[in-house]
Design a protein around this motif. Structure first.
Motif, PDB file in Angstrom:
ATOM      1  N   VAL A 130      -4.114  -8.226  -2.777  1.00 29.73           N
ATOM      2  CA  VAL A 130      -3.387  -7.855  -1.560  1.00 29.73           C
ATOM      3  C   VAL A 130      -3.766  -6.445  -1.121  1.00 29.73           C
ATOM      4  CG1 VAL A 130      -1.077  -7.267  -0.719  1.00 29.73           C
ATOM      5  CG2 VAL A 130      -1.463  -9.446  -1.887  1.00 29.73           C
ATOM      6  N   LEU A 256       0.727   4.397   2.759  1.00 33.85           N
ATOM      7  CA  LEU A 256       0.752   4.084   1.336  1.00 33.85           C
ATOM      8  C   LEU A 256       1.630   2.866   1.053  1.00 33.85           C
ATOM      9  CD1 LEU A 256      -0.001   5.110  -1.590  1.00 33.85           C
ATOM     10  CD2 LEU A 256       2.204   6.296  -1.565  1.00 33.85           C
ATOM     11  N   THR A 258       3.108   0.775  -2.429  1.00 31.56           N
ATOM     12  CA  THR A 258       3.184   0.770  -3.889  1.00 31.56           C
ATOM     13  C   THR A 258       3.850  -0.513  -4.357  1.00 31.56           C
ATOM     14  OG1 THR A 258       3.373   3.176  -3.905  1.00 31.56           O
ATOM     15  CG2 THR A 258       3.980   2.037  -5.920  1.00 31.56           C
ATOM     16  N   GLU A 260       5.144  -2.457  -7.770  1.00 37.18           N
ATOM     17  CA  GLU A 260       5.482  -2.203  -9.172  1.00 37.18           C
ATOM     18  C   GLU A 260       6.144  -3.427  -9.786  1.00 37.18           C
ATOM     19  OE1 GLU A 260       8.312   0.932  -9.812  1.00 37.18           O
ATOM     20  OE2 GLU A 260       8.096   0.861 -11.988  1.00 37.18           O
TER      21      GLU A 260
ATOM     22  N   ARG B 262       9.049  -4.472  -7.379  1.00 41.05           N
ATOM     23  CA  ARG B 262       9.477  -3.499  -6.376  1.00 41.05           C
ATOM     24  C   ARG B 262       8.336  -3.145  -5.430  1.00 41.05           C
ATOM     25  NH1 ARG B 262      12.494   2.286  -7.477  1.00 41.05           N
ATOM     26  NH2 ARG B 262      12.185   3.070  -5.367  1.00 41.05           N
ATOM     27  N   LEU B 263       8.645  -3.092  -4.169  1.00 40.85           N
ATOM     28  CA  LEU B 263       7.679  -2.673  -3.151  1.00 40.85           C
ATOM     29  C   LEU B 263       8.212  -1.441  -2.426  1.00 40.85           C
ATOM     30  CD1 LEU B 263       6.777  -6.120  -1.532  1.00 40.85           C
ATOM     31  CD2 LEU B 263       5.396  -4.791  -3.153  1.00 40.85           C
ATOM     32  N   ASP B 264       7.361  -0.452  -2.264  1.00 41.16           N
ATOM     33  CA  ASP B 264       7.678   0.720  -1.435  1.00 41.16           C
ATOM     34  C   ASP B 264       6.551   0.868  -0.424  1.00 41.16           C
ATOM     35  OD1 ASP B 264      10.113   2.169  -2.702  1.00 41.16           O
ATOM     36  OD2 ASP B 264       8.838   1.672  -4.418  1.00 41.16           O
ATOM     37  N   LEU B 265       6.878   0.645   0.839  1.00 33.95           N
ATOM     38  CA  LEU B 265       5.841   0.508   1.860  1.00 33.95           C
ATOM     39  C   LEU B 265       6.030   1.518   2.983  1.00 33.95           C
ATOM     40  CD1 LEU B 265       6.282  -3.374   2.152  1.00 33.95           C
ATOM     41  CD2 LEU B 265       4.744  -2.155   0.586  1.00 33.95           C
ATOM     42  N   ASP B 266       5.009   2.316   3.220  1.00 35.95           N
ATOM     43  CA  ASP B 266       5.068   3.217   4.378  1.00 35.95           C
ATOM     44  C   ASP B 266       5.085   2.409   5.674  1.00 35.95           C
ATOM     45  OD1 ASP B 266       5.037   5.472   2.861  1.00 35.95           O
ATOM     46  OD2 ASP B 266       2.998   6.103   3.384  1.00 35.95           O
ATOM     47  N   SER B 267       4.382   1.274   5.651  1.00 40.06           N
ATOM     48  CA  SER B 267       4.281   0.460   6.868  1.00 40.06           C
ATOM     49  C   SER B 267       4.474  -1.017   6.553  1.00 40.06           C
ATOM     50  CB  SER B 267       2.912   0.657   7.529  1.00 40.06           C
ATOM     51  OG  SER B 267       2.692  -0.385   8.468  1.00 40.06           O
ATOM     52  N   ASP B 270       1.630  -3.228   8.078  1.00 37.07           N
ATOM     53  CA  ASP B 270       0.356  -3.070   7.363  1.00 37.07           C
ATOM     54  C   ASP B 270       0.358  -3.895   6.072  1.00 37.07           C
ATOM     55  OD1 ASP B 270      -0.702  -1.372   9.234  1.00 37.07           O
ATOM     56  OD2 ASP B 270      -0.942   0.338   7.876  1.00 37.07           O
ATOM     57  N   PHE B 271       1.454  -3.856   5.347  1.00 36.74           N
ATOM     58  CA  PHE B 271       1.491  -4.582   4.073  1.00 36.74           C
ATOM     59  C   PHE B 271       1.572  -6.087   4.299  1.00 36.74           C
ATOM     60  CE2 PHE B 271       3.375  -6.232   0.123  1.00 36.74           C
ATOM     61  CZ  PHE B 271       2.456  -5.717  -0.787  1.00 36.74           C
ATOM     62  N   ALA B 274      -1.754  -7.297   4.949  1.00 34.89           N
ATOM     63  CA  ALA B 274      -2.568  -7.349   3.726  1.00 34.89           C
ATOM     64  C   ALA B 274      -2.278  -8.639   2.946  1.00 34.89           C
ATOM     65  CB  ALA B 274      -2.296  -6.118   2.860  1.00 34.89           C
TER      66      ALA B 274
END
Lengths: 318, 318
Positions: A130, A256, A258, A260, B262-267, B270-271, B274
């Motif tokens: 991804v 960005l 992330t 996890e 866990r996901l931490d997404l600036d956008s 965008d994710f 992806a």
């Protein structure tokens, strides 16, 4: 009901046994060991082929190199198998061998499941597929490493010992923030040893000896605490473990992301057994669908693990 | 090279476009929109069937109810499709419709991917299959909810607004510790609104009106901050989002296991783009393997998403 056989009766075999008892789509046919335990449900491993029509899937619960590498190629001739083979360097050759044998015998093998290899392997694959432009990091712990504990116990002068692997939180924070770090496992983890010394040994010398065990400790930041057998038994005889797979990367507009995945486990063998049994369900279905050969977690679509039928999955899980 | 077509040119379509430009196994054939944008790579959606032999997979980037429900059943006659359809209540019927049409036309559709539904769906499935005796919880945020922001903006007297969904940390801690909580989404999340009021409106009245919007806010703990358009533009016009799937449960010996994704997404777009593109790769391969019909992330084995061949996966990812 899926009829399960367990090969080996160490920690993992015992965890599988208790878990199957609570399952409503699996039943325990029996446990196969080298010595005859003369108890209900226990059988001699040497006699296992007598029961090939009574067992749908065998869970191989022995150690990777000493047991599975030797047992699995024989067992696959008559059984579908699931194992947690975890000697990374040998997985490729082991897969090729099992794939051929399983196909020749119209059997199905799922190799190298558990949590690492296993769930962590599939998370690494999803995450890198991804987020193509990024880095994947795996951290282990805090948890007891059986191999490292045994290495300490093998020292002359050590009566007993438990070793914790602990990831460095500052490394975790940095990679979650997208810092593109390059490091080795030994940089990102510390090792903490709780050991019981035998009488008459010099503690300073023992500590030096532990810290210099090659590969296991020599490259790691290691702390050693000498404690009583009582305290070790009371506080350090559990089998907790866990870890994290983290991938962070930038998307097209430099944003960005992330990902996890984290496991916190009171009991390493209990959770490994839980993963093994979910994959036993998958491999049972694969074999029914005439999918013969060796497989890994990367070949198995999530639905194969679930007890729910597809309509229910669509309604409840999507 | 996998030739991708994009349908719709909102946030998601734009994110797909920039991501494909950086891909080395995909290329953008074109973007299809309702209005003729008279630019290179842009085409009228009405003409899309003229290009059916030039496109391997279409990514449907419109809204679930207004666009995808109407477009997808037509497009699947000539194209393989990937979408992020996320109206949970309609997913089952939508799946059935697409499955029939795709099979009739020897096409392949992947519906309802992205991160929720999508990656969260497959994590929920893995987690409950492995840890049978436990509870799964999904938390969203901290992130901007487009739907809730629009609901605030629709109020007379509001010039502009952004709404954050924020999970309550104490709920997260409790479920990670294995507490068997029962709660609704509105108990476990708070909503924070940043709004720009039009001149001449009473702020107290506006705040009351926002907090009483049915379903969106009336059952939630909501805070409202009135700020200037400048400040909104400067600090609250991004599209961050994320969330967590947590399952904790007890194993046979009453040991606790906790699985967290866990996901931490600036956008957010965008994710989502992806994820859509990774599944476009999978669906391209499914179609080549003559796997026709509709699929979800639960049908796709992890290896189908990866650019690596299987030998490389065995060596690097397991």
């Amino acid at each position: 009901m899926i009829r399960i056989g367990i090969v080996g009766y160490g920690n993992l075999g015992k965890s599988c046994e208790s878990l199957i008892k609570r399952s409503d789509d699996m039943e325990l046919f029996g446990i196969f060991t080298r010595r005859d335990l003369k108890e209900d449900k226990f059988y001699l491993l040497d006699d296992i082929n007598d029961y090939k029509d009574d067992i749908d899937v065998l869970i191989l619960c022995g150690s990777s190199d000493k047991d599975i590498l030797i047992q699995a190629p024989k067992l696959i001739e008559n059984f579908n198998t699931v194992d947690s083979f975890d000697t990374h360097k040998k997985i490729y050759d082991y897969y090729k061998e099992m794939d051929k044998l399983a196909k020749d015998n119209k059997k199905t093998a799922l190799i190298s499941t558990g949590w690492d290899p296993g769930l962590f392997s599939l998370i690494r694959t999803y995450a890198e597929s991804v987020l193509e432009d990024g880095n994947t990091y795996t951290f282990w712990g805090k948890g007891i490493s059986q191999g490292h504990s045994a290495a300490v116990r093998s020292i002359d002068g050590i009566a007993d010992a438990s070793q914790y692997t602990i990831p460095k939180e500052d490394y975790i924070e940095k990679v979650k923030n997208g810092e593109n770090l390059e490091f080795k496992a030994e940089d990102a983890h510390v090792r903490e040893v709780f050991a019981v010394a035998k009488e008459g040994y010099d503690l300073k010398e023992l500590e030096k000896e532990i810290k210099s065990i090659p590969n296991y400790f020599d490259k790691y930041e290691t702390s050693v605490h000498f404690i009583s057998q009582d305290e070790l038994n009371r506080n350090h005889k559990g089998m907790p473990h866990g870890g994290r797979v983290i991938r962070s990367g930038k998307s097209a507009n430099n944003n960005l992301s992330t990902i996890e995945f984290r496991l916190d486990l009171d009991s390493n063998p209990d959770f490994t057994a839980a993963v093994d049994l979910a994959y036993a369900r998958a491999i049972y279905r694969f074999n029914k669908e005439e999918k013969y050969g060796a497989y890994t977690v990367l070949d198995i679509a999530p639905k194969y693990l679930s007890k729910k039928d597809y309509d229910k999955l669509l309604k409840e899980n999507i």
